[in-house]
Write an enzyme that holds these catalytic residues in place. Structure first.
Site, PDB file in Angstrom:
ATOM      1  N   ARG A  22       0.841  -1.198   0.000  1.00 23.39           N
ATOM      2  CA  ARG A  22       0.000   0.000   0.000  1.00 23.39           C
ATOM      3  C   ARG A  22       0.875   1.247   0.000  1.00 23.39           C
ATOM      4  O   ARG A  22       1.759   1.382   0.838  1.00 23.39           O
ATOM      5  CB  ARG A  22      -0.926   0.034   1.214  1.00 23.39           C
ATOM      6  CG  ARG A  22      -1.983  -1.037   1.152  1.00 23.39           C
ATOM      7  CD  ARG A  22      -2.953  -0.958   2.300  1.00 23.39           C
ATOM      8  NE  ARG A  22      -3.765  -2.161   2.297  1.00 23.39           N
ATOM      9  CZ  ARG A  22      -4.595  -2.506   3.264  1.00 23.39           C
ATOM     10  NH1 ARG A  22      -4.732  -1.723   4.311  1.00 23.39           N
ATOM     11  NH2 ARG A  22      -5.297  -3.618   3.193  1.00 23.39           N
ATOM     12  N   LYS A 126      -2.465  -6.706  -3.883  1.00 27.17           N
ATOM     13  CA  LYS A 126      -2.279  -7.854  -2.999  1.00 27.17           C
ATOM     14  C   LYS A 126      -2.464  -9.114  -3.825  1.00 27.17           C
ATOM     15  O   LYS A 126      -3.362  -9.174  -4.683  1.00 27.17           O
ATOM     16  CB  LYS A 126      -3.350  -7.763  -1.908  1.00 27.17           C
ATOM     17  CG  LYS A 126      -3.312  -8.842  -0.875  1.00 27.17           C
ATOM     18  CD  LYS A 126      -4.296  -8.540   0.238  1.00 27.17           C
ATOM     19  CE  LYS A 126      -5.701  -8.928  -0.128  1.00 27.17           C
ATOM     20  NZ  LYS A 126      -6.544  -9.262   1.026  1.00 27.17           N
ATOM     21  N   ASP A 277     -16.203  -1.342   4.290  1.00 27.98           N
ATOM     22  CA  ASP A 277     -15.067  -0.467   3.984  1.00 27.98           C
ATOM     23  C   ASP A 277     -14.777  -0.401   2.494  1.00 27.98           C
ATOM     24  O   ASP A 277     -15.568  -0.897   1.680  1.00 27.98           O
ATOM     25  CB  ASP A 277     -13.827  -0.943   4.745  1.00 27.98           C
ATOM     26  CG  ASP A 277     -13.295  -2.248   4.193  1.00 27.98           C
ATOM     27  OD1 ASP A 277     -14.106  -3.044   3.689  1.00 27.98           O
ATOM     28  OD2 ASP A 277     -12.072  -2.470   4.248  1.00 27.98           O
ATOM     29  N   ASP A 279     -12.863  -1.998   0.345  1.00 27.17           N
ATOM     30  CA  ASP A 279     -12.873  -3.208  -0.478  1.00 27.17           C
ATOM     31  C   ASP A 279     -13.880  -4.259   0.002  1.00 27.17           C
ATOM     32  O   ASP A 279     -13.847  -5.404  -0.447  1.00 27.17           O
ATOM     33  CB  ASP A 279     -11.467  -3.811  -0.575  1.00 27.17           C
ATOM     34  CG  ASP A 279     -10.901  -4.212   0.775  1.00 27.17           C
ATOM     35  OD1 ASP A 279     -11.319  -3.629   1.800  1.00 27.17           O
ATOM     36  OD2 ASP A 279     -10.050  -5.114   0.813  1.00 27.17           O
ATOM     37  N   ARG A 282     -14.514  -5.380   5.577  1.00 23.94           N
ATOM     38  CA  ARG A 282     -14.773  -5.040   6.975  1.00 23.94           C
ATOM     39  C   ARG A 282     -16.266  -4.789   7.196  1.00 23.94           C
ATOM     40  O   ARG A 282     -17.001  -4.526   6.242  1.00 23.94           O
ATOM     41  CB  ARG A 282     -14.016  -3.766   7.363  1.00 23.94           C
ATOM     42  CG  ARG A 282     -12.533  -3.920   7.296  1.00 23.94           C
ATOM     43  CD  ARG A 282     -11.851  -2.665   7.794  1.00 23.94           C
ATOM     44  NE  ARG A 282     -10.406  -2.862   7.814  1.00 23.94           N
ATOM     45  CZ  ARG A 282      -9.574  -2.196   8.576  1.00 23.94           C
ATOM     46  NH1 ARG A 282     -10.035  -1.266   9.386  1.00 23.94           N
ATOM     47  NH2 ARG A 282      -8.284  -2.434   8.539  1.00 23.94           N
ATOM     48  N   THR A 344      -1.884 -10.199  14.060  1.00 24.20           N
ATOM     49  CA  THR A 344      -2.773  -9.368  13.248  1.00 24.20           C
ATOM     50  C   THR A 344      -2.533  -9.640  11.766  1.00 24.20           C
ATOM     51  O   THR A 344      -1.385  -9.676  11.324  1.00 24.20           O
ATOM     52  CB  THR A 344      -2.500  -7.879  13.547  1.00 24.20           C
ATOM     53  OG1 THR A 344      -2.889  -7.625  14.891  1.00 24.20           O
ATOM     54  CG2 THR A 344      -3.264  -6.971  12.615  1.00 24.20           C
ATOM     55  N   GLU A 363     -11.407 -10.185  13.905  1.00 24.52           N
ATOM     56  CA  GLU A 363     -10.385  -9.252  14.366  1.00 24.52           C
ATOM     57  C   GLU A 363     -11.056  -7.993  14.898  1.00 24.52           C
ATOM     58  O   GLU A 363     -12.140  -7.614  14.431  1.00 24.52           O
ATOM     59  CB  GLU A 363      -9.471  -8.851  13.223  1.00 24.52           C
ATOM     60  CG  GLU A 363      -8.586  -9.968  12.724  1.00 24.52           C
ATOM     61  CD  GLU A 363      -7.577  -9.424  11.737  1.00 24.52           C
ATOM     62  OE1 GLU A 363      -6.421  -9.276  12.119  1.00 24.52           O
ATOM     63  OE2 GLU A 363      -7.971  -9.118  10.602  1.00 24.52           O
ATOM     64  N   GLU A 364     -10.337  -7.348  15.814  1.00 25.66           N
ATOM     65  CA  GLU A 364     -10.869  -6.122  16.386  1.00 25.66           C
ATOM     66  C   GLU A 364     -11.010  -5.006  15.351  1.00 25.66           C
ATOM     67  O   GLU A 364     -11.737  -4.057  15.555  1.00 25.66           O
ATOM     68  CB  GLU A 364      -9.982  -5.645  17.545  1.00 25.66           C
ATOM     69  CG  GLU A 364      -8.486  -5.548  17.254  1.00 25.66           C
ATOM     70  CD  GLU A 364      -8.094  -4.500  16.266  1.00 25.66           C
ATOM     71  OE1 GLU A 364      -8.671  -3.417  16.315  1.00 25.66           O
ATOM     72  OE2 GLU A 364      -7.194  -4.778  15.437  1.00 25.66           O
ATOM     73  N   SER A 365     -10.279  -5.127  14.240  1.00 26.04           N
ATOM     74  CA  SER A 365     -10.266  -4.083  13.214  1.00 26.04           C
ATOM     75  C   SER A 365     -11.472  -4.217  12.280  1.00 26.04           C
ATOM     76  O   SER A 365     -11.339  -4.043  11.074  1.00 26.04           O
ATOM     77  CB  SER A 365      -8.952  -4.124  12.439  1.00 26.04           C
ATOM     78  OG  SER A 365      -8.755  -5.420  11.904  1.00 26.04           O
ATOM     79  N   LYS A 376     -11.761 -11.866   5.228  1.00 18.86           N
ATOM     80  CA  LYS A 376     -12.868 -11.400   6.043  1.00 18.86           C
ATOM     81  C   LYS A 376     -13.930 -10.862   5.099  1.00 18.86           C
ATOM     82  O   LYS A 376     -13.639 -10.535   3.945  1.00 18.86           O
ATOM     83  CB  LYS A 376     -12.404 -10.371   7.050  1.00 18.86           C
ATOM     84  CG  LYS A 376     -11.699  -9.153   6.504  1.00 18.86           C
ATOM     85  CD  LYS A 376     -11.181  -8.332   7.664  1.00 18.86           C
ATOM     86  CE  LYS A 376     -10.485  -7.066   7.223  1.00 18.86           C
ATOM     87  NZ  LYS A 376      -9.086  -7.290   6.869  1.00 18.86           N
ATOM     88  N   ARG A 496      -0.906   1.756  17.521  1.00 18.31           N
ATOM     89  CA  ARG A 496      -2.196   1.268  18.003  1.00 18.31           C
ATOM     90  C   ARG A 496      -2.001   0.765  19.435  1.00 18.31           C
ATOM     91  O   ARG A 496      -1.070  -0.013  19.703  1.00 18.31           O
ATOM     92  CB  ARG A 496      -2.719   0.123  17.138  1.00 18.31           C
ATOM     93  CG  ARG A 496      -2.890   0.476  15.663  1.00 18.31           C
ATOM     94  CD  ARG A 496      -3.879  -0.475  15.018  1.00 18.31           C
ATOM     95  NE  ARG A 496      -3.830  -0.498  13.565  1.00 18.31           N
ATOM     96  CZ  ARG A 496      -4.374   0.417  12.763  1.00 18.31           C
ATOM     97  NH1 ARG A 496      -4.978   1.468  13.281  1.00 18.31           N
ATOM     98  NH2 ARG A 496      -4.301   0.296  11.454  1.00 18.31           N
TER      99      ARG A 496
END
Ligand code: G16
Length: 543
Positions: A22, A126, A277, A279, A282, A344, A363-365, A376, A496
């Site tokens: 990225r 990716k 989000d 893509d 999320r 992570t 995940e928390e994100s 995800k 974080r």
């Protein structure tokens, strides 16, 4: 048409991070930058004769020219076939779904996920392997090694292809199929969830708001929620993917999805709110005046998995990333199944899912998913919640409160310090690491430190080892603070800090989260000197 070999020189810094490479769009637009990376991916893959590649992105600025380039390079590399989403659009979970369904060798996703888009924003690339998931570290490292010595790339000089018309065409000997971006994914969702029950919910007047954040999930949400499930028109807001996401920061959290949060707090708020989000991988789940933390969402879905037809056989296990709260661990314990703790990055779940050791991951994100794909999946989580709401007949807040009453509440929050000076952030982590050996047994505020370490992970399936995955300070009662630097930012460093503490007593479950965690927040400042080292008196984002 002919295949050209173009001489180039290597670019520094093409090592993929938490989720692919990225960078700012301006960096990707340098002559040869994208080409060098793609050639390195193809070099790492070796001979691709007879093989299929899947290709698509989140529609952000530079998506279309990048797809044209990659198609011409794939033809030069000898792929037999590329499946590309119409208009260059494929959400990340849809790429995973299409790779698996069509037995492709792998896929290329063009996205910087939740990072802002547009000419001054971010771009990303990716590679996903044949199981549909992000390439593991051995593969990304092999790609990176090749970028360091990339002196040429191969590309067809074929003219631009029409990406908007569904159908088949050729570049050199390679077949290019422009496919419906939604169809395969929608079929998969229909096989997992009780669409009849969800349809009946909407017929009964249930109202929801899905915020596509002008990113890739809009077309998927419109087709499935409004098209197949009968949600009223207007249920999906910001549903058309725009190259700059309409100026939105397409990161579904209460700060960036302010429009949705305001709507869910209004007197005439819908019953259910959700956002995805850039893509589409999320998700954020919101009830009336009530947002569900991603860690709780995973735990609630795990505890209620039987409502969804695709999961009636039960769960083999649950995976969560280390900084994610331990709420899911309590459900796993009650179900008598394992809960794995990984670093992570969704890529760490792939081996466990492939080995049949887990069914749900989170995940928390704002990431939740299952073994239906190897990414995800934002809309999947929303449909799971809709299925649960339809079967239970209860509102979101009641479902979560009852969950806490049964399992206890893991108070949880993440504080982000974005775009801080990289050297200052690195020094902060160094100093923390150096302080770890002396921490065990120390009294900090009302807590006593049980242990403090830098999380290292050995994959139980392939034995690969990942070190320095986050500094954790764990208290005697299980409360903890985790510090790590983001692997997805493109400006300076993002620190974080994650906070968690468990509360069994239901009478104590309504404390405002930041208040409930205040003791740990003060200890984090004491341990790391965040304000002195970063010059920031408060976090940029609190989730
Ligand atoms: C990516 C990864 C996730 C990770 C998230 C945040 O998500 O796939 O596994 O939790 O980044 O990572 P970091 O804390 O290193 O910034 P996405 O949605 O950006 O692809």
């Amino acid at each position: 048409m002919s295949i050209q070999t173009v001489a180039t020189t290597p670019f520094a810094g093409q090592r993929p991070g938490t989720s692919g490479l990225r960078k700012k769009v301006a960096i990707f637009r340098q002559a040869g930058y994208l080409e060098n990376f793609v050639q390195s991916v193809f070099d790492a893959l070796g001979d691709c004769a007879g093989k299929t590649l899947v290709l698509g992105g989140d529609g952000r600025f530079h998506n279309r020219p990048a797809i044209q380039t990659i198609l011409r390079m794939a033809a030069a590399h000898g792929f037999a076939r590329v499946l590309v989403g119409q208009g260059g659009i494929l959400s990340t979970p849809a790429v995973s779904c299409v790779i698996r369904k069509h037995a492709a060798l792998g896929g290329i996703v063009l996205s910087a996920s939740h990072n802002p888009g547009g000419p001054d924003g971010d771009f990303g690339i990716k590679y996903n392997i044949g199981n549909g998931g992000p390439a593991p570290e051995q593969v990304t490292e092999a790609i990176f090694q090749r970028t360091e010595s990339q002196h040429q790339y191969r590309i067809s000089d074929a003219p631009e292809l029409d990406l908007d018309a569904i159908g088949s065409t050729r570049i050199e000997a390679m077949q290019v199929e422009v496919i419906d971006s939604v169809a395969d994914y929608a079929d998969l969702m229909q096989s997992l969830f009780d669409f009849d029950a969800i349809r009946a919910l909407f017929v009964g007047g249930f109202r929801m708001c899905f915020d596509g954040m002008s990113a890739v999930s809009g077309p998927y949400a419109s087709a499935i929620l409004e098209g197949q499930l009968g949600a009223p028109a207007g249920t999906v807001i910001n549903g058309v993917p725009l190259e700059d996401f309409g100026g939105h920061h397409p990161d579904p959290n209460p700060v960036n999805a302010a429009q949705l949060i305001a709507r869910m707090a209004a007197p005439d708020a819908p019953d259910f709110g959700a956002a995805s989000d850039g893509d589409g991988d999320r998700n954020m789940i919101v009830g009336r005046r009530f947002d569900v933390t991603p860690s709780d969402s995973l735990a609630v879905l795990a505890a209620n998995v039987g409502v969804a037809p695709g999961y009636r056989a039960g769960l083999k296990g649950i995976d969560r990333s280390m900084p994610t709260s331990c709420a899911a661990d309590r459900v796993a314990e009650a179900l008598g199944i394992p809960c794995h703790e990984t670093p992570t990055g969704w890529k760490f779940f792939g081996t466990l899912l492939d080995a049949g050791m887990a069914t749900l991951c989170g995940e928390e994100s704002y990431g939740t998913g299952s073994d239906h794909v190897r990414e995800k999946d934002g809309l999947w989580a929303v449909l799971f919640w809709l299925n649960l709401l339809a079967v239970s007949g209860k509102p979101v807040q009641q479902i979560v409160s009852e969950h806490w009453a049964r399992f206890g509440r893991n108070y949880y929050s993440r504080h982000d310090y974005e775009a801080v000076d990289s050297a200052a952030a690195a020094a902060l982590m160094e100093a923390l690491r150096a302080s770890l050996p002396a921490l065990a047994g120390q009294r900090l505020g009302q807590y006593t430190v049980d242990f403090a370490d830098d999380f290292a992970y050995t994959d139980p399936v392939d034995g690969s080892v990942s070190r320095q995955q986050g500094v954790r300070v764990v208290m005697a009662d299980g409360a903890r603070i985790v510090f790590r630097l983001s692997g997805t930012g493109t400006e300076g460093a993002t620190l974080r800090v994650y906070f968690e503490r468990y509360e069994a007593d239901a009478a104590q479950h309504s404390i405002p989260t930041q208040q409930a965690l205040a003791g740990l927040i003060a200890i984090a400042e004491q341990l790391a000197g965040i304000s002195t080292r970063t010059g920031r008196s408060s976090p940029t984002v609190i989730t």
